[in-house]
Scaffold this motif. Structure first.
Motif, mmCIF file in Angstrom:
data_model
loop_
_atom_site.group_PDB
_atom_site.id
_atom_site.type_symbol
_atom_site.label_atom_id
_atom_site.label_comp_id
_atom_site.label_asym_id
_atom_site.label_seq_id
_atom_site.Cartn_x
_atom_site.Cartn_y
_atom_site.Cartn_z
ATOM 1 N N ARG A 1 0.833 -1.212 0.000
ATOM 2 C CA ARG A 1 0.000 0.000 0.000
ATOM 3 C C ARG A 1 0.865 1.259 0.000
ATOM 4 O O ARG A 1 0.575 2.228 -0.706
ATOM 5 C CB ARG A 1 -0.923 -0.012 1.220
ATOM 6 C CG ARG A 1 -2.014 1.055 1.162
ATOM 7 C CD ARG A 1 -2.932 0.968 2.360
ATOM 8 N NE ARG A 1 -2.263 1.427 3.584
ATOM 9 C CZ ARG A 1 -2.853 1.463 4.781
ATOM 10 N NH1 ARG A 1 -4.124 1.049 4.909
ATOM 11 N NH2 ARG A 1 -2.208 1.900 5.837
ATOM 12 N N GLU A 2 1.946 1.218 0.779
ATOM 13 C CA GLU A 2 2.872 2.354 0.816
ATOM 14 C C GLU A 2 3.538 2.559 -0.537
ATOM 15 O O GLU A 2 3.673 3.691 -1.013
ATOM 16 C CB GLU A 2 3.924 2.123 1.894
ATOM 17 C CG GLU A 2 4.881 3.285 2.093
ATOM 18 C CD GLU A 2 5.874 3.047 3.218
ATOM 19 O OE1 GLU A 2 6.837 3.822 3.326
ATOM 20 O OE2 GLU A 2 5.693 2.073 3.981
ATOM 21 N N ASN B 1 0.978 4.106 -2.972
ATOM 22 C CA ASN B 1 0.752 5.531 -2.725
ATOM 23 C C ASN B 1 1.911 6.401 -3.187
ATOM 24 O O ASN B 1 1.744 7.594 -3.456
ATOM 25 C CB ASN B 1 0.461 5.773 -1.239
ATOM 26 C CG ASN B 1 -0.944 5.352 -0.851
ATOM 27 O OD1 ASN B 1 -1.876 5.436 -1.642
ATOM 28 N ND2 ASN B 1 -1.097 4.870 0.378
ATOM 29 N N TYR C 1 -9.977 6.366 0.801
ATOM 30 C CA TYR C 1 -8.836 7.250 0.621
ATOM 31 C C TYR C 1 -8.736 8.224 1.792
ATOM 32 O O TYR C 1 -9.736 8.581 2.413
ATOM 33 C CB TYR C 1 -8.970 8.041 -0.683
ATOM 34 C CG TYR C 1 -8.954 7.178 -1.921
ATOM 35 C CD1 TYR C 1 -7.756 6.842 -2.534
ATOM 36 C CD2 TYR C 1 -10.138 6.700 -2.460
ATOM 37 C CE1 TYR C 1 -7.743 6.043 -3.662
ATOM 38 C CE2 TYR C 1 -10.135 5.890 -3.586
ATOM 39 C CZ TYR C 1 -8.927 5.570 -4.183
ATOM 40 O OH TYR C 1 -8.928 4.775 -5.296
ATOM 41 N N SER C 2 -7.516 8.663 2.072
ATOM 42 C CA SER C 2 -7.294 9.650 3.128
ATOM 43 C C SER C 2 -7.602 11.043 2.606
ATOM 44 O O SER C 2 -7.875 11.239 1.413
ATOM 45 C CB SER C 2 -5.841 9.589 3.607
ATOM 46 O OG SER C 2 -4.971 10.109 2.608
ATOM 47 N N SER D 1 -4.545 9.503 -0.427
ATOM 48 C CA SER D 1 -3.814 8.230 -0.362
ATOM 49 C C SER D 1 -4.774 7.075 -0.086
ATOM 50 O O SER D 1 -5.726 7.219 0.678
ATOM 51 C CB SER D 1 -2.753 8.274 0.743
ATOM 52 O OG SER D 1 -1.769 9.236 0.465
ATOM 53 N N ASN E 1 -6.047 4.198 1.808
ATOM 54 C CA ASN E 1 -5.796 3.887 3.218
ATOM 55 C C ASN E 1 -6.676 2.790 3.790
ATOM 56 O O ASN E 1 -6.736 2.600 5.009
ATOM 57 C CB ASN E 1 -5.923 5.150 4.078
ATOM 58 C CG ASN E 1 -7.362 5.650 4.196
ATOM 59 O OD1 ASN E 1 -8.245 5.215 3.460
ATOM 60 N ND2 ASN E 1 -7.591 6.566 5.118
ATOM 61 N N SER F 1 -7.723 -0.966 4.925
ATOM 62 C CA SER F 1 -6.951 -2.084 5.474
ATOM 63 C C SER F 1 -7.309 -3.382 4.765
ATOM 64 O O SER F 1 -8.304 -3.464 4.034
ATOM 65 C CB SER F 1 -7.217 -2.220 6.976
ATOM 66 O OG SER F 1 -6.783 -1.076 7.668
#
Length: 296
Positions: free
Chosen positions: A85-86, A89, A111-112, A116, A118, A120
């Motif tokens: 995920r990182e 992004n 999304y954040s 991003s 986010n 889980s």
């Protein structure tokens, strides 16, 4: 939902346009049932459209990359998901997005506030197996490649492409979605913006279908589209709400389906042979009052 929507397609759709395509389920279903010759898929989510480009143009490479990610995750699925995920992004690589979509809880993308990804992972599962993913990707590619154009622009730009024998299908973000109120979407869409665009489409006699807000249990999502647009308003029983299930509730969803005046006139003058399976499913749909002010 395609089983309730496709029976309302006119007989001679040259090009089906999805301005908010997402997973493009309606375009896939329409093409499989022979209801359109060409397709335009659009979404403001650019990484998603990059994924679609890989599916249509390089499915073999995409499934190999997915397979590698799927096998690598087994040493620690939870930690591997967060690392992927990182990476996504930071780089927006299509195969990373595909892996994330296969692993997230209930397929619910979030999304954040900075845009991003986010959501889980559902760590009880490993995601779709590579062989199944391979089959699905190649099947979708074979259905859509060669007849599909992709874009990532504002929906108003893509609906301008609609011509007399085309059809626009819109499944826009829920009313009120924004970074502060609903993180399921990268971009919100205001009610007034959407209404203004529909007025222009009506003036140009564009044929369109809209899947829009409705009711989950006793909760109503936003206000219906105004009577001034002269839309034909249908109600669809969509089954148990997955979002309510995530929150531990058990509620049925009823969604609104709107048909444009041009589409209603066009369908009335054209003979349309609805596939048998869709004909049976259409009986489940019930029609609301065209001039109703809320979903019932």
């Amino acid at each position: 939902m395609a089983q309730y929507i496709l029976p309302h397609f006119p007989a001679n759709v040259n090009c089906l346009i999805e301005p908010f395509c997402g997973a493009s389920a309606i375009s896939l279903s329409a093409r499989v049932n022979g209801l359109t010759k060409k397709i335009i898929l659009n979404d403001l989510n650019e990484p998603l459209m990059h994924l679609w480009k890989e599916i249509l143009e390089r499915p073999g490479d995409l499934v190999k990359q997915y397979e590698q990610l799927w096998h690598e995750q087994h040493s620690d699925k939870k930690e591997y998901f967060f690392k992927t995920r990182e990476k996504f992004n930071s780089t927006h690589q299509p195969h990373h997005l595909l892996y994330l979509l296969a692993r997230i809880v209930k397929g619910s993308v979030r999304y954040s506030s900075s845009g991003s990804f986010n959501q889980s992972a559902d760590n009880r599962r490993s995601g779709m197996r590579p062989n199944t993913m391979r089959q699905n990707i190649f099947d979708v590619s074979s259905v859509l490649s060669g007849i599909t154009r992709l874009s990532s622009v504002d929906f108003r730009e893509v609906v301008k492409k609609a011509k007399k024998h085309d059809l626009v299908y819109m499944d826009p973000p829920y009313q009120g979605t924004s970074f502060t109120r609903d993180h399921r979407y990268l971009n919100g869409l205001t009610y007034d913006e959407f209404i203004d665009a529909l007025k222009v489409m009506n003036q140009k006699d564009v044929s369109y279908i809209i899947s829009y807000d409705g009711q989950t249990g006793k909760k109503y999502h936003g206000k219906p589209l105004p009577n001034s647009l002269s839309l034909k308003h249908l109600h669809i029983k969509a089954g148990r709400s997955s979002q309510a299930t995530l929150l531990g509730n058990n509620a049925e969803t009823i969604e609104s389906l709107y048909l444009s005046p041009a589409l209603v006139d066009r369908s009335g003058s054209e003979k349309h042979s609805i596939p048998t399976v869709l004909q049976k499913q259409q009986e489940i749909m019930f029609e609301g009052n065209r001039r109703s002010t809320r979903v019932c």
